[in-house]
Design an enzyme around this catalytic site. Structure first.
Site, PDB file in Angstrom:
ATOM      1  CD  GLU A   1      -3.364   0.153   1.967  1.00  0.00           C
ATOM      2  OE1 GLU A   1      -4.240  -0.680   1.734  1.00  0.00           O
ATOM      3  OE2 GLU A   1      -3.289   0.771   3.037  1.00  0.00           O
TER       4      GLU A   1
ATOM      5  CG  HIS B   1       6.034 -29.163  -2.248  1.00  0.00           C
ATOM      6  ND1 HIS B   1       6.492 -30.397  -2.654  1.00  0.00           N
ATOM      7  CD2 HIS B   1       6.862 -28.769  -1.243  1.00  0.00           C
ATOM      8  CE1 HIS B   1       7.544 -30.736  -1.913  1.00  0.00           C
ATOM      9  NE2 HIS B   1       7.786 -29.761  -1.051  1.00  0.00           N
TER      10      HIS B   1
ATOM     11  CE  LYS C   1     -12.075   2.035   1.098  1.00  0.00           C
ATOM     12  NZ  LYS C   1     -11.465   2.961   2.028  1.00  0.00           N
TER      13      LYS C   1
END
Ligand code: PA5
Length: 430
Positions: free
Chosen positions: A284, A305, A419
């Site tokens: 961020e 893996h 948002k």
């Protein structure tokens, strides 16, 4: 002090590039110290360790002690920087410090109805002795308006009020800004206990404030040792910043050479959430204006893996950051078997720590040979002090590195875009 080894990663750099990057990192660090860089109004995370508030630590500790006496479950309700720091510390240092009580659970970090319903079912289920669970809720939101957190808080608040009636306010603790936001309205209307996250500290830099410290203290971890670990790191790095400068400069120079992904990983599952905290802190802070190293969280040897092939042999734009613990805290050793059908007797007497360490060393060697520059972050012991040091180190390193990129480490304008679209689709009144 934790150690951050940068020399092997540095060996991938082209002639002269480290010197230039180091100069930039030195300038960036100076800007941070002089408050002349971008976002100077967000540097409170440095002030808190420069001038420790012992009275606040005491207040948090004594509330945590009384919650611990009666709580079976403590729910941390928050998202992003409001919960990742406490989760990282609690998982790094538990469960030997968590004698099973209270159990720390998380909410408000997603909007899955299934998750929330399961949580409600779980907290509503009586204990083995038939008595109801004692549930405490810590809602954490700096803005006080984040929808994931606000929705979960609405549901959990109702549950608490129904369960505890007049005593509900004793079960709800809020952490938010001094003023503003819907959460402050709810706090005033209900008289909930409140801790303040100062305006000059952003969510992802807030683990050493009540945001992180209250849940950590409720989990039974010594927050003074944690906090003063960070203070010690601050004091050392202000005078001798070489380790942070070398880390930021090497990372910046590698970015300049075309590396685009930084894998945070550990062979110790207890450190996976610490990697998750780093992922958010760096992601961020640096992902702006088309720049930044994409932070990826992996857990080894599990993920060797799954994506180990990609790390070893895929597109060569990956850096790797290993979190390593030197001291074993477990005693499990491999015992010999008479028939040795599984062929593991050659490991007889060796501890899992020793075997896991060899897996780390072998992986780092193979990936380095495969073209992946490695950073190694070494905790001689994983304890509250070293975790506190690591928190401050990475906060500082992130700020210095993002200044090198020419960006503001402390804002997150891009997070608003999802948002806007979500609120449009939800029909939020404007
Ligand atoms: O680091 C940040 O600032 C963010 O990740 C916030 O912590 C996150 O978005 C939650 O915000 P708030 O605490 O306002 O609910």
């Amino acid at each position: 002090m934790i150690r951050v080894e940068t020399s092997t990663a540095g060996s991938f750099l082209k002639e002269g590039s480290y010197g230039q990057a180091l100069k930039k990192a030195e300038e960036s660090f100076k800007q941070l110290q002089d408050k002349t860089g971008k976002g100077p109004e967000w540097l409170g995370w440095r002030d808190t360790v420069a001038q420790p508030d012992d009275a606040l630590l005491e207040e948090i500790d004594s509330l945590a002690a009384s919650v611990r006496q009666s709580a079976d479950i403590f729910i941390v309700c928050g998202i992003g920087g409001s919960y990742l720091g406490s989760k990282a510390v609690i998982e790094a240092l538990g469960p030997e410090l968590l004698p099973g009580k209270p159990e720390i659970l998380y909410a408000g970090h997603n909007m899955s109805g299934r998750y929330l319903e399961e949580l409600l079912t779980y907290i509503s289920r009586p204990k083995e002795d038939g008595t109801p669970k004692q549930v405490y809720l810590n809602v954490i939101s700096k803005s006080g308006t984040t929808i994931e957190t606000a929705l979960a808080f609405r549901v959990l608040r109702k549950w608490i009020h129904t369960a505890y009636g007049d005593r509900a306010t004793e079960h709800i603790i809020c952490t938010t800004s001094a003023e503003g936001g819907a959460l402050n309205k709810i706090i005033r209307a209900n008289g909930y206990r409140k801790f303040v996250l100062p305006d000059n500290i952003g969510g992802r830099f807030s683990v050493l404030t009540p945001v992180g410290l209250l849940p950590i203290a409720v989990a039974g971890i010594d927050i003074r040792t944690l906090f003063y670990g960070a203070v010690a790191a601050y004091q050392l790095l202000e005078k001798s910043p070489e380790m942070v400068l070398s880390y930021a400069a090497t990372r910046f120079a590698l970015y300049g050479q075309g590396y685009r992904i930084d894998v945070f990983t550990s062979f110790e599952p207890h450190l996976k959430s610490f990697g998750g905290w780093m992922q958010q802190l760096m992601g961020e802070s640096e992902g702006k204006n088309g720049k930044g190293l994409f932070p990826v969280l992996l857990g080894y040897s599990t993920d060797l893996h799954s994506v180990g092939q990609m790390v070893q042999d895929g597109h060569r734009n990956i850096i790797e950051t290993f979190l390593v613990v030197n001291t074993a805290v477990q005693k499990l050793r491999i015992e010999a078997e008479a028939d040795d059908h599984d062929g593991l007797n050659y490991l007889q007497g060796r501890s899992f720590h020793d075997i896991n360490t060899k897996a780390f060393e072998g992986t780092r060697e193979a990936h380095t040979r495969g073209g992946v520059p490695p950073f190694t972050v070494v905790f001689d012991e994983l304890n509250a002090q070293s975790v506190g040091q690591a928190i401050y180190f990475f906060e500082l390193a992130t700020a210095v590195y993002v200044y090198c990129l020419g960006e503001n480490p402390f804002d997150q304008p891009g997070v608003e875009d999802y948002k806007k679209e979500m609120y449009r689709l939800l029909g939020k009144p404007v």
